[in-house]
Design a protein around this motif. Sequence first.
Motif, mmCIF file in Angstrom:
data_model
loop_
_atom_site.group_PDB
_atom_site.id
_atom_site.type_symbol
_atom_site.label_atom_id
_atom_site.label_comp_id
_atom_site.label_asym_id
_atom_site.label_seq_id
_atom_site.Cartn_x
_atom_site.Cartn_y
_atom_site.Cartn_z
ATOM 1 N N TYR A 118 0.838 -1.203 0.000
ATOM 2 C CA TYR A 118 0.000 0.000 0.000
ATOM 3 C C TYR A 118 0.873 1.252 0.000
ATOM 4 O O TYR A 118 1.963 1.255 0.567
ATOM 5 C CB TYR A 118 -0.885 0.042 1.247
ATOM 6 N N ASP A 119 0.350 2.321 -0.597
ATOM 7 C CA ASP A 119 1.036 3.605 -0.493
ATOM 8 C C ASP A 119 0.993 4.103 0.945
ATOM 9 O O ASP A 119 1.988 4.606 1.461
ATOM 10 C CB ASP A 119 0.367 4.646 -1.404
ATOM 11 N N ILE A 120 -0.184 3.959 1.554
ATOM 12 C CA ILE A 120 -0.393 4.442 2.921
ATOM 13 C C ILE A 120 -1.083 3.360 3.735
ATOM 14 O O ILE A 120 -2.037 2.738 3.263
ATOM 15 C CB ILE A 120 -1.241 5.727 2.936
ATOM 16 N N LEU A 144 -4.333 6.954 -4.412
ATOM 17 C CA LEU A 144 -3.385 6.193 -3.609
ATOM 18 C C LEU A 144 -4.005 4.883 -3.139
ATOM 19 O O LEU A 144 -5.216 4.808 -2.912
ATOM 20 C CB LEU A 144 -2.956 7.016 -2.388
ATOM 21 N N SER A 145 -3.180 3.871 -2.980
ATOM 22 C CA SER A 145 -3.672 2.622 -2.398
ATOM 23 C C SER A 145 -3.541 2.740 -0.880
ATOM 24 O O SER A 145 -2.531 3.213 -0.363
ATOM 25 C CB SER A 145 -2.885 1.431 -2.923
ATOM 26 N N ALA A 203 5.142 0.700 3.105
ATOM 27 C CA ALA A 203 4.316 1.891 2.869
ATOM 28 C C ALA A 203 5.179 3.143 2.745
ATOM 29 O O ALA A 203 6.261 3.233 3.322
ATOM 30 C CB ALA A 203 3.321 2.066 4.010
ATOM 31 N N LYS A 204 4.662 4.090 2.004
ATOM 32 C CA LYS A 204 5.338 5.376 1.867
ATOM 33 C C LYS A 204 4.917 6.348 2.971
ATOM 34 O O LYS A 204 5.585 7.338 3.213
ATOM 35 C CB LYS A 204 5.036 5.977 0.502
ATOM 36 N N THR A 209 9.748 6.859 7.828
ATOM 37 C CA THR A 209 8.411 6.954 7.249
ATOM 38 C C THR A 209 7.648 8.094 7.923
ATOM 39 O O THR A 209 7.604 8.165 9.147
ATOM 40 C CB THR A 209 7.642 5.635 7.463
ATOM 41 N N MET A 223 6.031 12.065 2.010
ATOM 42 C CA MET A 223 6.187 10.649 1.656
ATOM 43 C C MET A 223 7.353 10.487 0.684
ATOM 44 O O MET A 223 7.487 11.247 -0.273
ATOM 45 C CB MET A 223 4.898 10.089 1.054
ATOM 46 N N LEU A 240 8.785 9.060 -2.199
ATOM 47 C CA LEU A 240 8.328 8.364 -3.390
ATOM 48 C C LEU A 240 9.328 7.293 -3.848
ATOM 49 O O LEU A 240 8.972 6.364 -4.553
ATOM 50 C CB LEU A 240 8.035 9.358 -4.506
ATOM 51 N N SER A 261 8.644 3.447 -3.220
ATOM 52 C CA SER A 261 7.811 2.636 -4.099
ATOM 53 C C SER A 261 8.639 1.945 -5.186
ATOM 54 O O SER A 261 8.165 1.046 -5.842
ATOM 55 C CB SER A 261 6.723 3.491 -4.740
#
Length: 179
Positions: free
Chosen positions: A2-4, A33-34, A68-69, A101, A172, A174, A177
């Motif tokens: 997940y992104d978040i 975003l996921s 996660a970001k 993070t 975040m 990037l 990812s």
Amino acid sequence: MYDIVIISGSPSSESRSQSVLKYIGNILKNKGLSVGHISVRDVPAEDLMFGNFNSPEVNDIAENIKNAKGVIVGSPVYKAAYSGVLKSLFDILPQDAFKDTPVLPVMSGGSISHLLALEYALKPLISTLKGTTLKGVYYLDSQVDKTSDSPIQEAELIQRTETQIEDLLEKMDLEKSFS
């Protein structure tokens, strides 16, 4: 991945903090975003109670956080701090679970006098797991309608929430990812 990742420390499925976290998650999803939602309610009580560091559920949570970001952690205020069950979960996560993070802390409580729980309880807890703590948002229970799809009831508080979401997105990494 997940992104978040959003972590709810509420032991209740219908709490105000849980409603706010769902609302924030929907905003993030609408931005493309996921978003993964984790609740302390998803972790077996025995693992939390007996500090099972080898719990498959806890290992999955740790892996989701690591990848996660950004992370959002929310809890209702209990006895001038976060929920005990959230602390139990954090106690069995790796000591650097939030390393590098950005983490947005979110709390809800019945009184403005509990505002300091965000500063003096939740933020230090996040810091012990090596997270980069953002300013955060505190919601009074009277400002949240937990039965509504748009639970935040005041325009100024909606604006503060959106500002904190934008701050999280700016911070975040990037590059995470692509690693």
